[in-house]
Scaffold this motif. Structure first.
Motif, PDB file in Angstrom:
ATOM      1  N   LEU A  42       0.829  -1.213   0.000  1.00  0.00           N
ATOM      2  CA  LEU A  42       0.000   0.000   0.000  1.00  0.00           C
ATOM      3  C   LEU A  42       0.860   1.259   0.000  1.00  0.00           C
ATOM      4  CD1 LEU A  42      -2.850  -0.959   2.520  1.00  0.00           C
ATOM      5  CD2 LEU A  42      -2.994  -0.794   0.039  1.00  0.00           C
ATOM      6  N   SER A  43       1.980   1.236   0.731  1.00  0.00           N
ATOM      7  CA  SER A  43       2.849   2.413   0.782  1.00  0.00           C
ATOM      8  C   SER A  43       3.399   2.743  -0.599  1.00  0.00           C
ATOM      9  CB  SER A  43       4.006   2.157   1.766  1.00  0.00           C
ATOM     10  OG  SER A  43       3.511   1.969   3.071  1.00  0.00           O
ATOM     11  N   LEU A  44       3.790   1.718  -1.342  1.00  0.00           N
ATOM     12  CA  LEU A  44       4.344   1.953  -2.677  1.00  0.00           C
ATOM     13  C   LEU A  44       3.268   2.453  -3.635  1.00  0.00           C
ATOM     14  CD1 LEU A  44       6.672  -1.171  -3.016  1.00  0.00           C
ATOM     15  CD2 LEU A  44       7.343   1.183  -2.547  1.00  0.00           C
ATOM     16  N   ARG A  45       2.103   1.825  -3.610  1.00  0.00           N
ATOM     17  CA  ARG A  45       1.041   2.195  -4.546  1.00  0.00           C
ATOM     18  C   ARG A  45       0.430   3.557  -4.210  1.00  0.00           C
ATOM     19  NH1 ARG A  45      -0.913   1.757  -9.645  1.00  0.00           N
ATOM     20  NH2 ARG A  45      -3.119   2.380  -9.646  1.00  0.00           N
ATOM     21  N   ALA A  46       0.302   3.869  -2.913  1.00  0.00           N
ATOM     22  CA  ALA A  46      -0.347   5.120  -2.507  1.00  0.00           C
ATOM     23  C   ALA A  46       0.437   6.341  -2.939  1.00  0.00           C
ATOM     24  CB  ALA A  46      -0.543   5.130  -0.983  1.00  0.00           C
ATOM     25  N   LYS A  47       1.733   6.200  -3.215  1.00  0.00           N
ATOM     26  CA  LYS A  47       2.516   7.328  -3.707  1.00  0.00           C
ATOM     27  C   LYS A  47       2.138   7.685  -5.142  1.00  0.00           C
ATOM     28  CE  LYS A  47       6.433   6.161  -0.731  1.00  0.00           C
ATOM     29  NZ  LYS A  47       7.840   5.697  -0.679  1.00  0.00           N
ATOM     30  N   VAL A  48       1.508   6.732  -5.857  1.00  0.00           N
ATOM     31  CA  VAL A  48       1.080   6.954  -7.239  1.00  0.00           C
ATOM     32  C   VAL A  48      -0.397   7.318  -7.295  1.00  0.00           C
ATOM     33  CG1 VAL A  48       0.898   5.916  -9.531  1.00  0.00           C
ATOM     34  CG2 VAL A  48       2.825   5.329  -8.044  1.00  0.00           C
ATOM     35  N   SER A  49      -1.225   6.523  -6.604  1.00  0.00           N
ATOM     36  CA  SER A  49      -2.668   6.745  -6.638  1.00  0.00           C
ATOM     37  C   SER A  49      -3.299   6.109  -5.407  1.00  0.00           C
ATOM     38  CB  SER A  49      -3.280   6.114  -7.905  1.00  0.00           C
ATOM     39  OG  SER A  49      -4.697   6.144  -7.846  1.00  0.00           O
ATOM     40  N   THR A  50      -4.395   6.712  -4.938  1.00  0.00           N
ATOM     41  CA  THR A  50      -5.120   6.164  -3.790  1.00  0.00           C
ATOM     42  C   THR A  50      -6.431   5.510  -4.220  1.00  0.00           C
ATOM     43  OG1 THR A  50      -6.149   8.321  -3.382  1.00  0.00           O
ATOM     44  CG2 THR A  50      -4.120   7.812  -2.177  1.00  0.00           C
ATOM     45  N   ASP A  51      -6.562   5.211  -5.509  1.00  0.00           N
ATOM     46  CA  ASP A  51      -7.741   4.507  -6.000  1.00  0.00           C
ATOM     47  C   ASP A  51      -7.814   3.131  -5.331  1.00  0.00           C
ATOM     48  OD1 ASP A  51      -9.943   3.817  -7.896  1.00  0.00           O
ATOM     49  OD2 ASP A  51      -8.439   2.384  -8.610  1.00  0.00           O
ATOM     50  N   VAL A  52      -8.974   2.779  -4.785  1.00  0.00           N
ATOM     51  CA  VAL A  52      -9.105   1.550  -4.004  1.00  0.00           C
ATOM     52  C   VAL A  52      -8.798   0.324  -4.852  1.00  0.00           C
ATOM     53  CG1 VAL A  52     -10.680   0.108  -2.664  1.00  0.00           C
ATOM     54  CG2 VAL A  52     -10.739   2.592  -2.406  1.00  0.00           C
TER      55      VAL A  52
END
Length: 681
Positions: A541-551
């Motif tokens: 989640l930390s890696l992906r959330a830096k790009v987008s917070t789409d669920v």
């Protein structure tokens, strides 16, 4: 009064420091010496009255202040002895009356007191404090996890959990401070020896060299006062050392030390009787005085007649005379609020099923529910809330209802005196035909005495408690996402924070809020993915959330990180993964129809295409189930989320995974391909 109390301690500490450099009159020194002795005695008495070490948490700081005060008194008394040859009535009394005016006797008593304090009490207390601090710090993680487990199990509430956590932290801080405080006591003993030796040499030198006294007169004037000063300091130091030893060796109990001592030594009269007989038997040894041993032995035998052997009792059982706690009035706000409360998970049973809950009648349903909570936690990573079980007289006989967030989620029956036989050839057995509540298999409630015959007929026999527990487990698994509340997510996050603090600090609240983490975990549970591996989940989640917070994007990133762990439950015992695939052109067509909505990605397909997709999957799935196989539908990661959302609505028993989640060690076996026209096998 409060302001005076707050100011008293700082003023007192500053005054002690000033005593090191400012000369004191002999009268004031007498008063301070008396305060020192009585204060040390008070500390010793308080340490004997406490029930647990934390009840005297200020003790380490108090030891430092008491040690500093004794050293300041030593400096002040030394100054008076060397300059005036007089240091007040208290030191003079100790130098002449207590030790008889003899320098040799004074030195011997001083050395004995120093050895008792330094070699025996201080060393022992220091070692106990060191071991206690080490063990307390080592036990902290386990105690914190036990508190979290009790909180998750519903045994304590959040307020009680916070109180217990603060007590654990305070206990660790206390024993760590005691480890340091014991060094103060040890240093004080060493300082007392050095100061006394310096005073002896200095006093003799001042008397002989500066004041022209004869050696005998100098010894009589200065050395006796120095030894008296040493004894005045060693007595309160010995009291503080003893208090330190009592504090660090004190175990938590329900009474003070005196009560525990009398209670535990006198718990059984047999040892007291034997001790009395042994004391009288010593009178038979020739040469020993008989009167002391006769008196002591007689006293012990008399005490033995007054003691009674303690009978083990259940501390949790209520006393016969105890009054029952007053129940809240039916119309009181507390009672109304309690009835308004909606429990996440409830189990209602009819009047004739109460025996399954009553442990006094052999009921084991509650124990099975507890075991179920542990099993679900290990399988899914979800600690389900405490299951509230209650009877409902309005329910028909033998019926039970499972409630989820205040709404009936499932119903079933469990007739008294029967067992559930599951099988296809049960016509020869009497009973009521039914369907197994979880998988819908043909079954029959047969009398319990015919269990052996049902097993011989090839049926699987399940007792009533197991039927209810299995049904409850299935409801929990199907609704795991609805049971994962915000408070549960907070507990899970704190659990990871203790072992991997950097992972949590990077993720929340910097990148994602607690609510967004909850939505991702709920989405994973909705698709049957275990959330036990929270560390890998949070890292993804930390890696992906830096790009987008789409669920949907966050969920797919987590699934990619978990990888083979998702498909592993579907791998058969012979290491085969049975899959259903999509024809490439048809999969491309689905990919082109993916649309992003507020609720996530969906497939914008016409009715005919949806019918072809569902019919093709159903045909292959039905044939696989007839062969006792559990296949999964495999597709590309780009279309998986939208396809899974569609399949869950029309074909919930079919799991959709992506190619990146397929186990690398399993042997892939295709059961068929779904195309835009029909299913290919």
């Amino acid at each position: 009064m409060g302001k005076l109390t707050k100011a008293a301690v700082p003023i007192g500490v500053v005054s002690i420091v000033l005593m090191l450099v400012v000369p004191l009159p002999a009268t004031v020194l007498d008063l301070l010496i008396a305060v020192n002795i009585v204060g040390s005695l008070l500390i010793l008495l308080v340490s004997m009255q406490i029930k647990r070490p934390l009840d005297f948490a200020i003790f380490p700081s108090l030891v430092l202040i008491a040690t500093l005060m004794r050293l300041a008194l030593n400096v002040s008394s030394t100054r008076l002895v060397l300059t005036d040859g007089y240091a007040g009535k208290v030191i003079e009394a100790f130098g002449h009356f207590v030790i008889g005016g003899s320098l040799i006797v004074g030195l011997v008593i001083f050395v004995i007191l120093t050895i008792i304090q330094f070699v025996v009490i201080t060393n022992g207390a220091g070692r106990v404090a060191e071991v206690g601090a080490r063990f307390t710090l080592d036990a902290m993680p386990g105690k914190q996890m036990a508190i979290d487990a009790d909180l998750n199990a519903g045994l304590i509430n959040e307020k009680q959990a916070r109180k217990r956590r603060s007590e654990v932290t305070a206990e660790a801080d206390f024993y760590g401070s005691m480890d340091g405080a014991s060094k103060f006591v040890k240093g004080d003993a060493i300082a007392a020896i050095i100061v006394t030796l310096i005073n002896l040499i200095g006093g003799f030198a001042v008397g002989v060299m500066q004041k022209g006294m004869a050696p005998g007169e100098a010894v009589s004037t200065y050395s006796l006062l120095t030894v008296g000063d040493g004894l005045v300091s060693q007595i309160p130091a010995l009291l503080i050392s003893t208090a330190t030893g009592l504090i660090v060796t004190r175990s938590a109990s329900q009474g003070d030390m005196g009560s525990d001592l009398i209670k535990q030594l006198g718990r059984n009269k047999q040892p007291v009787r034997v001790a009395g007989i042994a004391a009288i038997a010593l009178c038979l040894i020739p040469g020993l005085p008989k009167l002391p041993f006769l008196l002591v032995g007689g006293l012990f035998l008399f005490l033995a007649t007054k003691l009674t052997d303690e009978v083990e009792t259940d501390d949790e059982a209520p006393e016969p005379g105890d009054a029952a706690p007053a129940e809240a009035q039916p119309d009181s706000p507390e009672a109304i609020v309690d009835r308004m409360r909606v429990d996440p998970l409830e189990l209602e049973v009819a009047f004739d099923l109460v025996e399954l809950v009553d442990t006094a009648r052999g009921g084991d349903l509650l124990d099975r529910v507890k075991a179920l909570r542990r099993k679900v936690a290990m399988e899914t990573g979800l600690v389900i809330p405490l299951v509230r079980t209650r009877d409902n007289l309005d329910l028909p006989a033998s019926q039970y209802v499972i409630w989820l967030n205040g709404v009936p989620a499932a119903k079933g029956i469990s007739p008294a005196g029967t067992v559930l036989a599951i099988g296809d050839h049960l016509d020869g057995l009497p009973g009521k035909a039914t369907r197994e509540p979880v998988f819908g298999l043909a079954a029959k409630w047969v009398p319990a005495e015919l269990q052996r015959q049902a097993e011989m007929a090839g049926a699987t026999v399940v007792d009533r408690s197991s039927v209810i527990t299995t049904h409850l487990a299935e409801v929990v698994r199907q609704n795991a996402a609805a049971l994962l509340g915000r408070e549960d997510v907070k507990v899970l996050v704190e659990m990871v924070r203790r072992s991997h603090p950097a992972v949590v600090e990077e993720l929340t609240p910097t990148l994602l809020s607690l609510g967004e983490v909850q939505r991702v975990l709920q989405a994973l549970l909705d698709e049957g993915v275990s959330i036990r591996d929270l560390v890998r989940i949070f890292e993804a989640l930390s890696l992906r959330a830096k790009v987008s917070t789409d669920v949907d994007g966050l969920v797919e990133a987590v699934r990619a990180a978990l990888g083979a762990a998702i498909s592993h439950p579907y791998v058969s015992e012979d290491e085969r993964l049975h899959v259903i695939t999509l024809e490439p052109s048809f999969e491309q067509r689905l990919l082109e129809s993916v649309r992003q909505t507020e609720g996530g990605q969906v497939l914008a397909l016409d009715g005919h295409t949806v019918d072809v997709l569902v019919r093709g999957c159903t045909e292959i799935l039905d044939e696989a189930e007839r062969m006792n196989l559990s296949p999964v539908l495999v597709c590309s990661p780009q279309v998986r989320a939208a396809l899974s959302r569609l399949v869950r609505q029309v074909l919930p028993r079919l799991t959709v995974i992506s190619y990146s989640e397929v186990s690398r060690t399993a042997q892939i076996e295709s059961l068929g391909v779904v195309s835009g026209a029909h299913a290919i096998r």
